[in-house]
Design a protein around this motif. Structure first.
Motif, PDB file in Angstrom:
ATOM      1  N   ARG A   4       0.832  -1.207   0.000  1.00  0.00           N
ATOM      2  CA  ARG A   4       0.000   0.000   0.000  1.00  0.00           C
ATOM      3  C   ARG A   4       0.870   1.263   0.000  1.00  0.00           C
ATOM      4  O   ARG A   4       0.522   2.263  -0.631  1.00  0.00           O
ATOM      5  CB  ARG A   4      -0.935  -0.007   1.215  1.00  0.00           C
ATOM      6  CG  ARG A   4      -2.039  -1.075   1.136  1.00  0.00           C
ATOM      7  CD  ARG A   4      -2.900  -1.061   2.374  1.00  0.00           C
ATOM      8  NE  ARG A   4      -3.640   0.197   2.513  1.00  0.00           N
ATOM      9  CZ  ARG A   4      -4.800   0.470   1.912  1.00  0.00           C
ATOM     10  NH1 ARG A   4      -5.368  -0.447   1.133  1.00  0.00           N
ATOM     11  NH2 ARG A   4      -5.395   1.623   2.078  1.00  0.00           N
ATOM     12  N   GLU A   5       1.999   1.207   0.701  1.00  0.00           N
ATOM     13  CA  GLU A   5       2.919   2.364   0.703  1.00  0.00           C
ATOM     14  C   GLU A   5       3.432   2.627  -0.708  1.00  0.00           C
ATOM     15  O   GLU A   5       3.491   3.781  -1.160  1.00  0.00           O
ATOM     16  CB  GLU A   5       4.092   2.079   1.643  1.00  0.00           C
ATOM     17  CG  GLU A   5       5.182   3.150   1.613  1.00  0.00           C
ATOM     18  CD  GLU A   5       6.461   2.712   2.297  1.00  0.00           C
ATOM     19  OE1 GLU A   5       7.542   3.171   1.863  1.00  0.00           O
ATOM     20  OE2 GLU A   5       6.408   1.914   3.250  1.00  0.00           O
ATOM     21  N   ILE A   6       3.768   1.550  -1.424  1.00  0.00           N
ATOM     22  CA  ILE A   6       4.269   1.680  -2.792  1.00  0.00           C
ATOM     23  C   ILE A   6       3.179   2.256  -3.688  1.00  0.00           C
ATOM     24  O   ILE A   6       3.416   3.148  -4.513  1.00  0.00           O
ATOM     25  CB  ILE A   6       4.755   0.313  -3.326  1.00  0.00           C
ATOM     26  CG1 ILE A   6       5.969  -0.159  -2.515  1.00  0.00           C
ATOM     27  CG2 ILE A   6       5.112   0.402  -4.803  1.00  0.00           C
ATOM     28  CD1 ILE A   6       6.361  -1.609  -2.786  1.00  0.00           C
ATOM     29  N   GLY A   7       1.944   1.739  -3.504  1.00  0.00           N
ATOM     30  CA  GLY A   7       0.830   2.251  -4.302  1.00  0.00           C
ATOM     31  C   GLY A   7       0.583   3.727  -4.042  1.00  0.00           C
ATOM     32  O   GLY A   7       0.321   4.501  -4.978  1.00  0.00           O
ATOM     33  N   THR A   8       0.635   4.144  -2.766  1.00  0.00           N
ATOM     34  CA  THR A   8       0.424   5.561  -2.417  1.00  0.00           C
ATOM     35  C   THR A   8       1.489   6.439  -3.068  1.00  0.00           C
ATOM     36  O   THR A   8       1.190   7.507  -3.628  1.00  0.00           O
ATOM     37  CB  THR A   8       0.482   5.739  -0.889  1.00  0.00           C
ATOM     38  OG1 THR A   8      -0.521   4.914  -0.292  1.00  0.00           O
ATOM     39  CG2 THR A   8       0.251   7.186  -0.512  1.00  0.00           C
ATOM     40  N   ARG A   9       2.761   6.014  -3.000  1.00  0.00           N
ATOM     41  CA  ARG A   9       3.843   6.814  -3.581  1.00  0.00           C
ATOM     42  C   ARG A   9       3.686   6.934  -5.082  1.00  0.00           C
ATOM     43  O   ARG A   9       3.900   8.006  -5.656  1.00  0.00           O
ATOM     44  CB  ARG A   9       5.188   6.170  -3.246  1.00  0.00           C
ATOM     45  CG  ARG A   9       5.598   6.332  -1.774  1.00  0.00           C
ATOM     46  CD  ARG A   9       7.060   5.983  -1.599  1.00  0.00           C
ATOM     47  NE  ARG A   9       7.892   6.796  -2.468  1.00  0.00           N
ATOM     48  CZ  ARG A   9       9.118   6.478  -2.874  1.00  0.00           C
ATOM     49  NH1 ARG A   9       9.629   5.327  -2.509  1.00  0.00           N
ATOM     50  NH2 ARG A   9       9.798   7.279  -3.657  1.00  0.00           N
ATOM     51  N   LYS A  10       3.298   5.853  -5.745  1.00  0.00           N
ATOM     52  CA  LYS A  10       3.125   5.905  -7.198  1.00  0.00           C
ATOM     53  C   LYS A  10       1.926   6.769  -7.570  1.00  0.00           C
ATOM     54  O   LYS A  10       1.939   7.471  -8.588  1.00  0.00           O
ATOM     55  CB  LYS A  10       2.973   4.493  -7.767  1.00  0.00           C
ATOM     56  CG  LYS A  10       4.212   3.619  -7.550  1.00  0.00           C
ATOM     57  CD  LYS A  10       4.176   2.349  -8.389  1.00  0.00           C
ATOM     58  CE  LYS A  10       4.493   2.663  -9.857  1.00  0.00           C
ATOM     59  NZ  LYS A  10       4.685   1.456 -10.648  1.00  0.00           N
ATOM     60  N   ALA A  11       0.859   6.713  -6.730  1.00  0.00           N
ATOM     61  CA  ALA A  11      -0.324   7.556  -6.988  1.00  0.00           C
ATOM     62  C   ALA A  11       0.021   9.036  -6.853  1.00  0.00           C
ATOM     63  O   ALA A  11      -0.580   9.889  -7.509  1.00  0.00           O
ATOM     64  CB  ALA A  11      -1.440   7.180  -6.026  1.00  0.00           C
ATOM     65  N   LEU A  12       1.014   9.351  -5.989  1.00  0.00           N
ATOM     66  CA  LEU A  12       1.440  10.737  -5.786  1.00  0.00           C
ATOM     67  C   LEU A  12       2.494  11.180  -6.789  1.00  0.00           C
ATOM     68  O   LEU A  12       3.006  12.306  -6.701  1.00  0.00           O
ATOM     69  CB  LEU A  12       1.983  10.918  -4.367  1.00  0.00           C
ATOM     70  CG  LEU A  12       0.943  10.744  -3.240  1.00  0.00           C
ATOM     71  CD1 LEU A  12       1.619  10.813  -1.883  1.00  0.00           C
ATOM     72  CD2 LEU A  12      -0.134  11.835  -3.367  1.00  0.00           C
ATOM     73  N   GLY A  13       2.855  10.287  -7.730  1.00  0.00           N
ATOM     74  CA  GLY A  13       3.753  10.701  -8.811  1.00  0.00           C
ATOM     75  C   GLY A  13       5.139  10.108  -8.794  1.00  0.00           C
ATOM     76  O   GLY A  13       5.993  10.480  -9.612  1.00  0.00           O
ATOM     77  N   ALA A  14       5.411   9.181  -7.879  1.00  0.00           N
ATOM     78  CA  ALA A  14       6.744   8.571  -7.851  1.00  0.00           C
ATOM     79  C   ALA A  14       6.953   7.720  -9.098  1.00  0.00           C
ATOM     80  O   ALA A  14       6.060   6.973  -9.520  1.00  0.00           O
ATOM     81  CB  ALA A  14       6.903   7.714  -6.599  1.00  0.00           C
TER      82      ALA A  14
END
Length: 431
Positions: free
Chosen positions: A337-347
């Motif tokens: 979920r942390e990875i998904g959140t970071r990618k959703a924020l543009g990572a």
């Protein structure tokens, strides 16, 4: 994300799971520690042994008789081959020995290259006795050149003189260990006294004229107690030959080269010169080799063995690397979920990949650093226990740390790449 931030995140993650992080590093610690321990002990042994050999004269040339090889049948007592193809060892007679005349011609021919010739004749090993007191000795006849080729620290009395050599006097240089055993350590009492030595069934009597300091090194290492160590007793070579009823001649000698002379090249020239005298000898020829080449060969053999053992020990690093990969896969699953959140924020994928590769590298680097400390400590302790001065190789430490970081990149890439390719929507839905 900056590298500094990735490092901070990696360290924070490790601190939050200390036990898991330590168990992950354990394989790396054991692997690096084993390699450094082996390299440290190997370097210590190599340095000590080569130093001992060089102290014997790295530029000296050893000349000795060597049996010729032949497929022809020879007379009894000479060299031959059996039906099985193995060579029968022929025993040299006095007719085969290197003579004083050969040595004289050799010195004349190479007067500018050879400083002196060291000769020795072994009388045998036995025991010096006086009532209940004793000392184990190896009686060796030597010439004056012997002490040029072999350093001897005289601590009492005098060295063997030319009159001793010319008169074949029964005088001797003994070690301080013998003086400790036989004269309660009093050198003044030992000088001038008569000492009886039993060699086999024969008894010989010598007058002590000097005492030298015995130095134990890698070349004469003994497991015997202090009292029972066998030390050398030096007598004039003419006296030794008289006791052995020898008419002269030598199976081996040492040439001390002049400063600046290439001993490897000179050894070939000496061998060629002396073998002229052996062209009609059916059994023997002369072999000459320099101590310098011997030291180089020996060091190379030790280094090869050391690397081979280190490579075997390094296999545990692969096990440690697999452990790092396994824990990184677990970590990625837990932080989906942390990875998904970071990618959703543009990572970017590269940013996610770098984060986890850096984390794997930090794990391996910390494990490698601890492994280096364990290896240096263990290697130093092992070298000291074996009786060698500890010598940790800075090069091997640097290579070990770089290798541990490489393992981090290699085994961390697959989990990091898996994290980078996650679909952000599916990652956010992960429970």
């Amino acid at each position: 994300m900056l590298i500094g931030e990735n490092i901070t995140m990696a360290i924070t993650g490790l601190l939050s799971n200390k036990m898991r992080a330590f168990l992950t590093m354990l394989g790396i610690i054991i692997g690096i520690g084993s390699v450094i321990t082996i390299m440290t002990v190997g370097d210590s042994v190599t340095s000590s042994v080569t130093s001992s050999m060089q102290s014997m004269g790295a530029n000296n040339i050893i000349v000795s008789l060597q049996q010729k090889s032949s497929d022809d049948e020879t007379e009894e007592g000479e060299m031959s081959f059996s039906d099985g193809g193995t060579q029968t060892i022929a025993q040299p007679t006095e007719d085969d020995y290197i003579t004083d005349d050969m040595i004289s011609q050799l010195m004349d021919n190479f007067s500018g290259s050879i400083q002196t010739v060291a000769l020795e004749e072994s009388v045998g090993s036995g025991q010096a006795q006086s009532g209940k007191l004793y000392a184990n000795v190896s009686v060796t006849g030597v010439n004056s050149g012997y002490f040029t080729a072999n350093e001897l620290n005289l601590i009492a009395g005098r060295n063997l003189s030319q009159r001793d050599y010319d008169g074949a006097r029964k005088v001797a240089l003994v070690s301080d260990r013998l003086v400790n055993n036989m004269y309660a350590g009093d050198s003044s009492q030992a000088i001038g006294s008569q000492l009886e030595v039993q060699i086999g069934s024969d008894y010989y009597t010598y007058i002590i004229v000097g005492v030298y300091e015995y130095e134990q090194n890698a070349m004469n290492f003994s497991l015997s107690s202090e009292r029972d160590i066998t030390t050398s007793m030096y007598i004039p070579i003419a006296a030794a030959q008289a006791q052995l009823h020898s008419s002269g001649g030598y199976q081996m000698m040492t040439l001390v080269t002049a400063p600046g002379v290439n001993s490897t090249d000179l050894s070939g020239q000496v061998q060629q010169f002396l073998n002229v005298f052996y062209r009609n000898n059916r059994n023997f020829q002369v072999m000459a080799f320099s101590m310098e080449s011997m030291v180089s060969t020996f060091s190379s053999m030790l280094s090869t063995l050391q690397v081979a053992i280190a490579v075997i020990a390094g296999i545990s690093l692969l096990v440690g690397g697999i452990g790092v990969m396994n824990i990184m896969l677990v970590s990625i699953t837990e932080r989906t979920r942390e990875i998904g959140t970071r990618k959703a924020l543009g990572a970017t994928n590269q940013s996610i990949r770098t984060q986890f590769i850096v984390e794997a590298m930090i794990i391996c680097l910390i494990g490698g650093a601890i492994g280096v400390l364990v290896g240096v400590g263990g290697g130093s302790a092992a070298a000291s226990w074996l009786g060698y001065p500890a010598k940790a190789s800075v090069g091997s430490i640097v290579i070990a740390l770089l290798f541990s970081m490489t393992i981090g990149v290699f085994f961390g890439y697959y989990p990091a790449n898996k994290a980078a390719k996650m679909n952000p929507i599916e990652a956010l839905r992960y429970e």
